[in-house]
Design an enzyme around this catalytic site. Structure first.
Site, PDB file in Angstrom:
ATOM      1  N   ALA A 112       0.868  -1.178   0.000  1.00  0.00           N
ATOM      2  CA  ALA A 112       0.000   0.000   0.000  1.00  0.00           C
ATOM      3  C   ALA A 112       0.904   1.227   0.000  1.00  0.00           C
ATOM      4  O   ALA A 112       2.125   1.115   0.164  1.00  0.00           O
ATOM      5  CB  ALA A 112      -0.895   0.016   1.233  1.00  0.00           C
ATOM      6  N   LYS A 113       0.347   2.381  -0.183  1.00  0.00           N
ATOM      7  CA  LYS A 113       1.111   3.623  -0.043  1.00  0.00           C
ATOM      8  C   LYS A 113       0.109   4.747   0.146  1.00  0.00           C
ATOM      9  O   LYS A 113      -1.050   4.646  -0.272  1.00  0.00           O
ATOM     10  CB  LYS A 113       1.945   3.880  -1.306  1.00  0.00           C
TER      11      LYS A 113
END
Ligand code: NAD
Length: 424
Positions: A112-113
């Protein structure tokens, strides 16, 4: 035939770059069409508006994102970036790379980011706190210890993670340290997390130098980007005995053929925040760092720093990717054709951060805390294992090291998705 119906939501140079890397890896391992697109594209994303009252009484609305790429084997995991150049496409690309990285090391996380379009250095301390808390408030139903666990990245740090953990904990009504990693030690942060990415980069570099029979004490190093990753890489490599001959950051660079005194440089950074005017060497421009003759060049700033223009200028024996996605696909091809530079790809080289984030999450969930020696010992053991796996894959299929690392990561994610089946 693969028939993805994908909107242009993420379209950008950096997202196309990550997709191209995926396609090459998927082709190399003959990934079946039925599994390709769902392994490739992010699972979901959230865009949020973040209104903040400024100190002069005005209100500014910042824009933020969170992209979750893969949730098939555990929570998704990845940093939050505060930077003016953040785009949804960049965040999506960084989330993809996190997936391959976690998978390569065997962590039970997907990628994720997150990101906010802001220059954090232009905010006062209280504005920064309000923005950090507001971001967490807006993504609060999207993250959690068992769904998505953020961490620091460019422009964010322990303090910000502490505010976010506090915001989340207040919302759920109990202390929940496992919701973010990279927290202050006083809030359940792990020993060694702060320096883990750079120390991991340095550890991997000295292992590869060993493989090349280059004594570390004879190695010279140039580092682009002198933030968390760049500084700790410099410190650890200098401790191993290497000579740091050049560093740069957004403000410029410094060169010293006799070796920069890293402790002095770090002291200078603590007060001045940028490397410009540091008197431990001769001033150079950011661009003058690339052609420096050195054993190891470490990009530790942003993605797409090594380009078709500067790749031919590099005079290093090893390119150790501290940053995520620092080498464009065109530059990668040039370097591969040159054949004189060993590339240690980001997917392997900078995994130290997420490995110790995993340790932090484990410690938080079990409420049992490890000392620094234990953290470092376990970190280096996982890095050794990942390096061995990459080298075995490289030898077996005659892949480049980048392709070897990415194919391992991608294959494992695809296998997990295949095993779970297509729901509903
Ligand atoms: P940071 O904000 O602490 O430092 C970034 C540095 O890059 C700063 O010194 C900045 O001045 C410099 N920089 C920006 N643009 C530049 C340019 N054009 N030329 C030279 N220097 C420039 O960020 P960080 O946490 O050190 O992250 C750096 C890279 O490492 C990013 O790609 C990030 O995604 C990656 N990374 C970070 C971690 C982590 O734990 N922090 C983990 C894995 C990977």
């Amino acid at each position: 035939m693969s028939k993805a119906i994908v909107s242009s939501l993420y379209d950008s140079d950096v997202f196309r770059m990550a997709c191209r890397q995926f396609d090459q890896a998927a082709d190399a391992i003959n990934l079946p069409d039925a599994i390709r697109d769902r392994t490739k594209y992010p699972r979901r994303c959230l865009a949020v508006a973040l209104p903040i009252k400024r100190q002069d009484g005005s209100v500014t609305v910042f824009e933020g994102y969170r992209v979750q790429h893969n949730l098939s084997t555990g929570p998704s995991k990845g940093g939050i970036r505060f930077h003016l150049d953040v785009t949804l496409g960049e965040v999506a690309a960084l989330a993809m790379w996190m997936s391959w990285k976690c998978s390569l090391v065997g962590l039970p996380f997907g990628g994720a980011k997150g990101g906010v379009i802001v220059d954090p250095h232009q905010l006062s301390e209280s504005e920064l706190e309000h923005l950090s808390r507001r971001y967490m408030q807006e993504v609060i139903n999207f993250v959690g210890p068992h769904s998505d666990v953020p961490a620091p990245d460019v422009g964010t740090n322990e303090k910000i993670m502490g505010w976010m953990m506090d915001t989340y904990s207040n919302h759920v009504g109990h202390v929940e340290p496992a919701v973010v990693t990279g927290k202050p030690i006083s809030l359940g942060g792990s020993q060694g997390r702060h320096e883990s990415t750079g120390f991991g980069v340095a550890y991997v570099v000295q292992k590869y130098l060993d493989d090349l029979n280059i004594p570390i004490k004879e190695a010279t190093v140039a580092i682009q980007g002198f933030g968390n990753v760049g500084q700790h890489t410099a410190l650890a490599l200098a401790n191993y005995g290497a000579k740091i001959i050049g560093v740069s950051d957004i403000s410029g660079g410094v060169y010293n053929e006799r070796g920069i005194d890293v402790k002095k440089a770090l002291e200078y950074m603590r007060t001045q925040k940028v490397i410009r005017d540091f008197d431990g060497g001769e001033a150079i421009t950011k661009e003058q760092l690339f052609p420096l003759k050195c054993t190891v060049f470490v990009p530790a700033a942003l993605e797409r720093a090594i380009t078709a223009e500067n790749a031919p200028l590099l005079q290093c024996r090893m390119l150790a990717e501290g940053a995520n996605g620092p080498t464009t696909n065109e530059a990668d091809k040039i370097i591969e054709d040159r054949g004189d530079i060993e590339v240690i790809p980001d997917t392997l080289c900078n995994t130290g951060g997420v490995i110790v984030s995993y340790f932090e999450w484990l410690q938080n969930l079990s409420n049992y805390y490890w000392d620094r020696d234990e953290v470092m010992r376990k970190l280096f053991a996982l890095l050794d294992k990942a390096k061995d796996a990459v080298e075995a894959q490289k030898r077996k299929y005659k892949f480049s090291r980048r392709l070897a690392a990415q194919t391992i990561g991608i294959q494992r994610v695809a296998d997990a998705k295949q095993s779970r089946g297509l729901f509903p």
